[in-house]
Motif scaffolding. Structure first.
Motif, short mmCIF file in Angstrom:
data_model
loop_
_atom_site.label_atom_id
_atom_site.label_comp_id
_atom_site.label_asym_id
_atom_site.label_seq_id
_atom_site.Cartn_x
_atom_site.Cartn_y
_atom_site.Cartn_z
N ILE A 66 -3.26 9.24 -3.38
CA ILE A 66 -2.19 9.61 -2.46
C ILE A 66 -2.69 9.23 -1.07
CG2 ILE A 66 -0.85 11.47 -1.44
CD1 ILE A 66 -1.15 12.99 -4.05
N VAL A 67 -1.95 8.34 -0.41
CA VAL A 67 -2.35 7.85 0.90
C VAL A 67 -1.40 8.43 1.93
CG1 VAL A 67 -2.77 5.80 2.29
CG2 VAL A 67 -3.16 5.72 -0.17
N ARG A 68 -1.95 9.03 2.97
CA ARG A 68 -1.16 9.56 4.08
C ARG A 68 -1.46 8.74 5.32
NH1 ARG A 68 -3.10 13.84 1.36
NH2 ARG A 68 -1.59 15.10 0.25
N LEU A 69 -0.39 8.14 5.88
CA LEU A 69 -0.54 7.31 7.06
C LEU A 69 0.19 7.93 8.24
CD1 LEU A 69 0.36 3.86 5.44
CD2 LEU A 69 -1.92 4.70 5.91
N ALA A 70 -0.33 7.70 9.43
CA ALA A 70 0.38 8.06 10.66
C ALA A 70 1.15 6.81 11.09
CB ALA A 70 -0.59 8.50 11.74
N LEU A 78 6.24 9.33 18.78
CA LEU A 78 5.21 10.18 18.21
C LEU A 78 4.90 9.75 16.78
CD1 LEU A 78 6.53 13.65 19.39
CD2 LEU A 78 4.60 12.37 20.33
N ASP A 79 3.68 10.04 16.36
CA ASP A 79 3.27 9.70 15.00
C ASP A 79 4.00 10.59 13.99
OD1 ASP A 79 1.56 7.74 15.81
OD2 ASP A 79 -0.22 9.01 15.75
N GLU A 80 4.37 9.99 12.87
CA GLU A 80 4.95 10.72 11.74
C GLU A 80 4.04 10.49 10.54
OE1 GLU A 80 9.08 9.79 10.97
OE2 GLU A 80 9.35 9.20 13.05
N MET A 81 4.02 11.46 9.63
CA MET A 81 3.22 11.31 8.41
C MET A 81 4.06 10.57 7.36
SD MET A 81 0.21 12.13 8.26
CE MET A 81 -0.65 12.74 9.66
N PHE A 82 3.46 9.58 6.77
CA PHE A 82 4.07 8.84 5.67
C PHE A 82 3.16 8.99 4.47
CE2 PHE A 82 4.69 5.00 3.13
CZ PHE A 82 6.07 4.99 3.00
N GLU A 83 3.69 9.52 3.38
CA GLU A 83 2.89 9.76 2.17
C GLU A 83 3.33 8.79 1.09
OE1 GLU A 83 2.74 13.33 -0.86
OE2 GLU A 83 1.83 13.86 1.06
N TYR A 84 2.35 8.17 0.44
CA TYR A 84 2.64 7.20 -0.61
C TYR A 84 1.72 7.46 -1.80
CZ TYR A 84 3.21 2.69 -2.94
OH TYR A 84 3.47 1.72 -3.87
N LYS A 85 2.30 7.46 -2.99
CA LYS A 85 1.51 7.62 -4.22
C LYS A 85 1.30 6.25 -4.83
CE LYS A 85 3.25 12.22 -5.23
NZ LYS A 85 4.01 13.05 -6.15
N SER A 86 0.06 5.90 -4.98
CA SER A 86 -0.30 4.59 -5.51
C SER A 86 -1.01 4.75 -6.84
CB SER A 86 -1.21 3.86 -4.52
OG SER A 86 -1.64 2.64 -5.07
N ASP A 87 -0.79 3.80 -7.73
CA ASP A 87 -1.46 3.84 -9.03
C ASP A 87 -2.75 3.02 -9.03
OD1 ASP A 87 -0.26 1.39 -8.80
OD2 ASP A 87 0.41 1.29 -10.88
N LEU A 92 -8.95 0.79 -1.13
CA LEU A 92 -8.47 -0.29 -0.27
C LEU A 92 -7.12 -0.81 -0.76
CD1 LEU A 92 -8.94 -2.19 2.09
CD2 LEU A 92 -10.16 -3.70 0.53
N GLU A 93 -6.99 -1.04 -2.06
CA GLU A 93 -5.72 -1.50 -2.61
C GLU A 93 -4.62 -0.47 -2.41
OE1 GLU A 93 -6.58 -2.44 -6.68
OE2 GLU A 93 -7.02 -4.52 -6.22
N ALA A 94 -4.97 0.81 -2.59
CA ALA A 94 -4.00 1.87 -2.38
C ALA A 94 -3.54 1.90 -0.93
CB ALA A 94 -4.60 3.22 -2.78
N ARG A 95 -4.49 1.72 -0.01
CA ARG A 95 -4.14 1.70 1.41
C ARG A 95 -3.22 0.52 1.73
NH1 ARG A 95 -8.26 0.97 6.51
NH2 ARG A 95 -6.61 0.65 8.05
N LEU A 96 -3.54 -0.65 1.20
CA LEU A 96 -2.71 -1.83 1.45
C LEU A 96 -1.30 -1.65 0.89
CD1 LEU A 96 -5.29 -4.68 0.80
CD2 LEU A 96 -4.39 -3.90 3.00
N ASP A 97 -1.20 -1.06 -0.31
CA ASP A 97 0.12 -0.77 -0.90
C ASP A 97 0.90 0.21 -0.02
OD1 ASP A 97 -0.26 -2.44 -3.02
OD2 ASP A 97 -0.60 -0.86 -4.50
N ALA A 101 4.45 -0.41 1.85
CA ALA A 101 5.59 0.49 1.61
C ALA A 101 6.10 1.09 2.92
CB ALA A 101 5.19 1.60 0.65
N ALA A 102 5.19 1.41 3.84
CA ALA A 102 5.60 1.97 5.13
C ALA A 102 6.38 0.93 5.94
CB ALA A 102 4.37 2.44 5.90
N LYS A 103 5.91 -0.29 5.95
CA LYS A 103 6.63 -1.34 6.67
C LYS A 103 7.99 -1.60 6.04
CE LYS A 103 2.69 -3.49 8.78
NZ LYS A 103 1.86 -4.66 8.96
N LYS A 104 8.05 -1.53 4.71
CA LYS A 104 9.32 -1.72 4.01
C LYS A 104 10.28 -0.57 4.30
CE LYS A 104 10.74 -3.42 -0.48
NZ LYS A 104 10.34 -3.63 -1.86
N ALA A 105 9.75 0.63 4.54
CA ALA A 105 10.57 1.80 4.83
C ALA A 105 11.03 1.83 6.29
CB ALA A 105 9.81 3.07 4.50
N GLY A 106 10.60 0.86 7.11
CA GLY A 106 11.08 0.79 8.48
C GLY A 106 10.12 1.32 9.51
#
Length: 119
Positions: A66-70, A78-87, A92-97, A101-106
């Motif tokens: 589970i990767v949490r990005l600001a 202001l920073d928002e939390m974006f949470e992504y579940k990666s398999d 590193l691969e999870a972070r890149l995914d 996903a964050a860029k795709k979400a806008g």
């Protein structure tokens, strides 16, 4: 407890069905009063009983991270939390995914990685 739940469920179902019938009658009356061209047919249909909720792919992960990005939409925002579940097994691969996903979400601006946790 289960009897109360069943009674409650039956009451909700009958109330929903009564509402649908009344709404369809109101549409018919409006069509008769104003003509068929002026009133759109917005008849409601009874929802079909649903089976058990299907498992989404993100909920079925047994391994991964589970990767949490600001993230931000604008440079000054202001920073928002974006949470992504990666398999992915690799952090590193999870972070890149997650960044993709964050860029795709806008969220074009990724501030920093808040945390990476194992599932």
């Amino acid at each position: 407890m289960s009897e109360n739940f069943k009674d409650f469920e039956e009451a909700l179902t009958s109330s929903r069905d009564d509402f649908i019938v009344r709404q369809n009658q109101a549409v018919e009356q409006a069509r008769e009063q104003f003509g068929k061209k002026n009133v759109k047919a917005k008849k409601l249909e009874r929802p079909k009983p649903s089976r058990a909720q299907s498992v989404t792919p993100s909920d079925s992960f047994k391994t991964g991270h589970i990767v949490r990005l600001a993230v931000r939409r604008k440079q000054i925002a202001l920073d928002e939390m974006f949470e992504y579940k990666s398999d992915k097994l690799s952090k590193l691969e999870a972070r890149l995914d997650a960044e993709k996903a964050a860029k795709k979400a806008g969220y074009p601006i990724i501030g920093y990685v808040y945390s990476i946790d194992k599932l």
